[in-house]
Scaffold this active site. Structure first.
Site, PDB file in Angstrom:
ATOM      1  N   GLU A  77       0.830  -1.217   0.000  1.00 31.15           N
ATOM      2  CA  GLU A  77       0.000   0.000   0.000  1.00 31.15           C
ATOM      3  C   GLU A  77       0.860   1.261   0.000  1.00 31.15           C
ATOM      4  O   GLU A  77       0.672   2.160   0.829  1.00 31.15           O
ATOM      5  CB  GLU A  77      -0.962  -0.006   1.192  1.00 31.15           C
ATOM      6  CG  GLU A  77      -2.021  -1.085   1.085  1.00 31.15           C
ATOM      7  CD  GLU A  77      -3.145  -0.948   2.111  1.00 31.15           C
ATOM      8  OE1 GLU A  77      -2.932  -0.323   3.164  1.00 31.15           O
ATOM      9  OE2 GLU A  77      -4.243  -1.455   1.848  1.00 31.15           O
TER      10      GLU A  77
ATOM     11  N   GLU B  29      -5.723  -8.211  -1.009  1.00 33.00           N
ATOM     12  CA  GLU B  29      -6.467  -7.952   0.232  1.00 33.00           C
ATOM     13  C   GLU B  29      -7.887  -7.544  -0.128  1.00 33.00           C
ATOM     14  O   GLU B  29      -8.098  -6.756  -1.052  1.00 33.00           O
ATOM     15  CB  GLU B  29      -5.859  -6.801   1.055  1.00 33.00           C
ATOM     16  CG  GLU B  29      -4.536  -7.113   1.685  1.00 33.00           C
ATOM     17  CD  GLU B  29      -4.015  -5.964   2.549  1.00 33.00           C
ATOM     18  OE1 GLU B  29      -4.835  -5.186   3.088  1.00 33.00           O
ATOM     19  OE2 GLU B  29      -2.785  -5.848   2.666  1.00 33.00           O
TER      20      GLU B  29
HETATM   21  P1  P53 Z   1      -7.149  -2.499   9.346  1.00 33.80           P
HETATM   22  C1  P53 Z   1      -5.907   2.050   5.474  1.00 33.80           C
HETATM   23  C2  P53 Z   1      -6.801   1.986   4.435  1.00 33.80           C
HETATM   24  C3  P53 Z   1      -6.965   0.784   3.764  1.00 33.80           C
HETATM   25  C4  P53 Z   1      -6.225  -0.331   4.125  1.00 33.80           C
HETATM   26  O1  P53 Z   1      -6.845  -2.530   7.782  1.00 33.80           O
HETATM   27  C5  P53 Z   1      -5.306  -0.239   5.130  1.00 33.80           C
HETATM   28  C6  P53 Z   1      -5.163   0.946   5.815  1.00 33.80           C
HETATM   29  C7  P53 Z   1      -4.240   1.031   6.956  1.00 33.80           C
HETATM   30  O2  P53 Z   1      -4.910   0.603   8.099  1.00 33.80           O
HETATM   31  O3  P53 Z   1      -4.486  -1.244   5.486  1.00 33.80           O
HETATM   32  C8  P53 Z   1      -4.478  -2.497   4.830  1.00 33.80           C
HETATM   33  O4  P53 Z   1      -6.260  -3.524   9.953  1.00 33.80           O
HETATM   34  C9  P53 Z   1      -3.158  -3.116   5.191  1.00 33.80           C
HETATM   35  C10 P53 Z   1      -3.269  -4.194   6.223  1.00 33.80           C
HETATM   36  C11 P53 Z   1      -4.436  -3.894   7.126  1.00 33.80           C
HETATM   37  C12 P53 Z   1      -5.698  -3.998   6.292  1.00 33.80           C
HETATM   38  O5  P53 Z   1      -5.657  -3.113   5.197  1.00 33.80           O
HETATM   39  O6  P53 Z   1      -6.816  -1.124   9.763  1.00 33.80           O
HETATM   40  O7  P53 Z   1      -2.408  -3.568   4.088  1.00 33.80           O
HETATM   41  O8  P53 Z   1      -2.041  -4.277   6.897  1.00 33.80           O
HETATM   42  O9  P53 Z   1      -4.517  -4.710   8.240  1.00 33.80           O
HETATM   43  C13 P53 Z   1      -6.963  -3.723   7.077  1.00 33.80           C
HETATM   44  O10 P53 Z   1      -8.584  -2.862   9.505  1.00 33.80           O
END
Ligand code: P53
Length: 476
Positions: free
Chosen positions: A176, A374
């Protein structure tokens, strides 16, 4: 064809710092993830100055995957996973980032982990940098603002590529990388680049310099990886949240386009090997002086990526307002609620069709293979008296996204390598540090306050996803 290919990589995704724990095992150094506390919905986690004695740091022990990975992989195997995305914690290999020799105990841990996956016919998909910068590089050099980090990252990547060249084929460089486009967020610039700003510093310019240094580091690593093993597939990793115009007003449409550019130029550089025109003009208007050498330009050209990995959770909508010029449009400063969509308890708008839109947008723009590395639904889960977890909301979210994904492949012709939903086993949230924001098919008994047995159990979604994989996406 009317279905996904037999080679389609179904699996799941995690990151080292969010599940391994063992923060000081095997000589591991302190990373940026080790100095962040727990936040809550709408409240970022705090970043402390080093590891303080009276703070709780959820990543330190996480879900203890470091010691339990064999049992966890057995569960992933039971679900039928074809691949598993994780990252290599930089601080297990180079504890401060600066050692001249890698740490053998750290290298051995990933050898054993990859062997365990391969033994189970699960292909490892590996991110080199997933919010895991050695904390020493923050305090000593100010993070990726300093060009010195380019060489240090290339050294780390070279060590990983050489050591695991016969075990890992699919790599990604920076997770990201475009999160930092939202440079007002302390969390996002810290986790991407190890940046901490003092009052009065130009955050935006600092972010662009760091992003540039990372893009150069990434390109050098792509080139090097192909030299080490020509079969490597090395991708970038982009956080994709399409930005829609709030209305048909051309002001809103142009505003949405401008906001997209600022968030996704990172992909332009990764794929094309040069900066888009609009960004150079924008930097000139703002008076930003980004240090880009002619060697950097050559490096960017020589290291373009093989595929685009991306995360997809939500979409955004923007409305042009009179205070914000087109130049400064971001999904944050002009965001409006999309009245057609529902949101998660953390305010993330649920938009399955946005995934089809994103797949087509990437394809139209870049014509490269894509990999959804993801996607998922962070939610509170309830354990019933009989121990079951009925997470129908998670199944609904994933089902609708998979439907749109299949339409993009089958009807639109998108070239898609695979689909790895986020947090396939419950882990520490990146954004808030919570355990109770859960994404998993596998429940882990641990809460936000560090209480729980760490016992693993299968949610309803476990059995559902197992059937999705077994039917190659036919049984949703
Ligand atoms: P969490 C921000 C916006 C979109 C995805 O996020 C993001 C973030 C940062 O938080 O992170 C990604 O755990 C990232 C993972 C993360 C996952 O999305 O905040 O690549 O490490 O855990 C979900 O709910």
């Amino acid at each position: 064809s009317n279905s996904l290919s037999k080679e389609f990589l179904w699996g799941g995704a995690v990151a080292a710092h969010q599940l391994e724990g063992g923060w000081q095992e095997g000589g591991k150094g302190i990373s940026v993830a080790d100095v962040m506390t727990v936040g809550k919905p709408g409240q970022e986690r705090a970043i402390t100055n080093g590891v303080l004695p009276d703070e709780y740091y959820p990543n330190h022990d996480a879900i203890d995957f470091y010691h339990r990975y064999k049992g966890d992989i057995a569960l992933l195997k039971e679900m039928g996973f074809k691949c598993f995305r994780t990252s290599i914690a930089w601080t297990r290999i180079y504890p401060t980032g600066e050692e001249s020799e890698p740490n053998e105990a750290g290298l051995k841990f990933y050898d054993d982990l990859f062997d365990e996956l391969l033994k189970n016919d699960i292909e490892p998909i590996i991110t080199l940098s997933h919010f895991e910068l050695p904390y020493n590089l923050v305090t000593k050099y100010g993070g990726f603002r300093n060009r010195k980090l380019i060489d240090l990252f290339v050294k780390f990547a070279a060590t990983c590529f050489t050591r695991y060249q016969n075990k890992v084929k699919y790599w990604m460089t920076f997770n990201e990388i475009n999160n930092q486009a939202n440079y007002d967020s302390d969390f996002l610039v810290f986790t991407n680049s190890g940046l901490r700003f003092k009052p009065g510093e130009n955050r935006e310019e600092g972010m662009y310099q760091s992003a540039h240094n990372e893009l150069v580091a990434s390109a050098r690593v792509v080139k090097l990886g192909h030299e080490i093993n020509p079969d490597f597939q090395i991708g970038c990793m982009i956080a994709m949240g399409p930005v829609y115009p709030a209305t048909m007003n051309p002001d809103d449409v142009l505003a949405a386009q401008k906001a997209m550019e600022k968030n996704y130029f990172f992909a332009d550089v990764h794929v094309n090997g040069f900066y888009p025109e609009f960004l150079k003009k924008y930097w000139a208007r703002k008076g930003f002086d980004i240090n880009i050498t002619s060697q950097d330009e050559a490096d960017l050209k020589a290291g373009t990526v093989d595929y685009i990995g991306f995360s997809y959770y939500m979409s955004h909508a923007v409305k042009k307002n009179s205070e914000t010029p087109f130049d400064d449009m971001t999904p944050q400063n002009s965001q409006v609620k999309n009245t057609y969509l529902e949101a998660s308890d953390w305010g993330w708008q649920i938009d399955p069709k946005g995934l089809r839109y994103a797949l087509n947008w990437f394809t139209d723009k870049y014509h490269l293979p894509l990999f959804i590395v993801e996607n998922g639904f962070g939610a509170y889960d309830k354990v019933e008296a009989d121990g079951k977890i009925h997470d129908s909301y998670r199944i609904d979210y994933l089902r609708e996204h998979i439907r749109q994904m299949i339409l993009a492949v089958v009807e639109d012709g998108v070239d898609l390598i695979g689909y790895t939903p986020w947090g396939c086993i419950d882990l520490v949230s990146a954004g808030t540090g919570e355990m109770d924001k859960r994404y998993g098919f596998i429940y882990v008994d641990k809460n936000n306050k560090n209480e729980g047995t760490l016992k693993r159990s299968k949610k309803d979604s476990f059995y559902w996803f197992k059937d999705v994989i077994a039917s190659n996406g036919e049984n949703l």
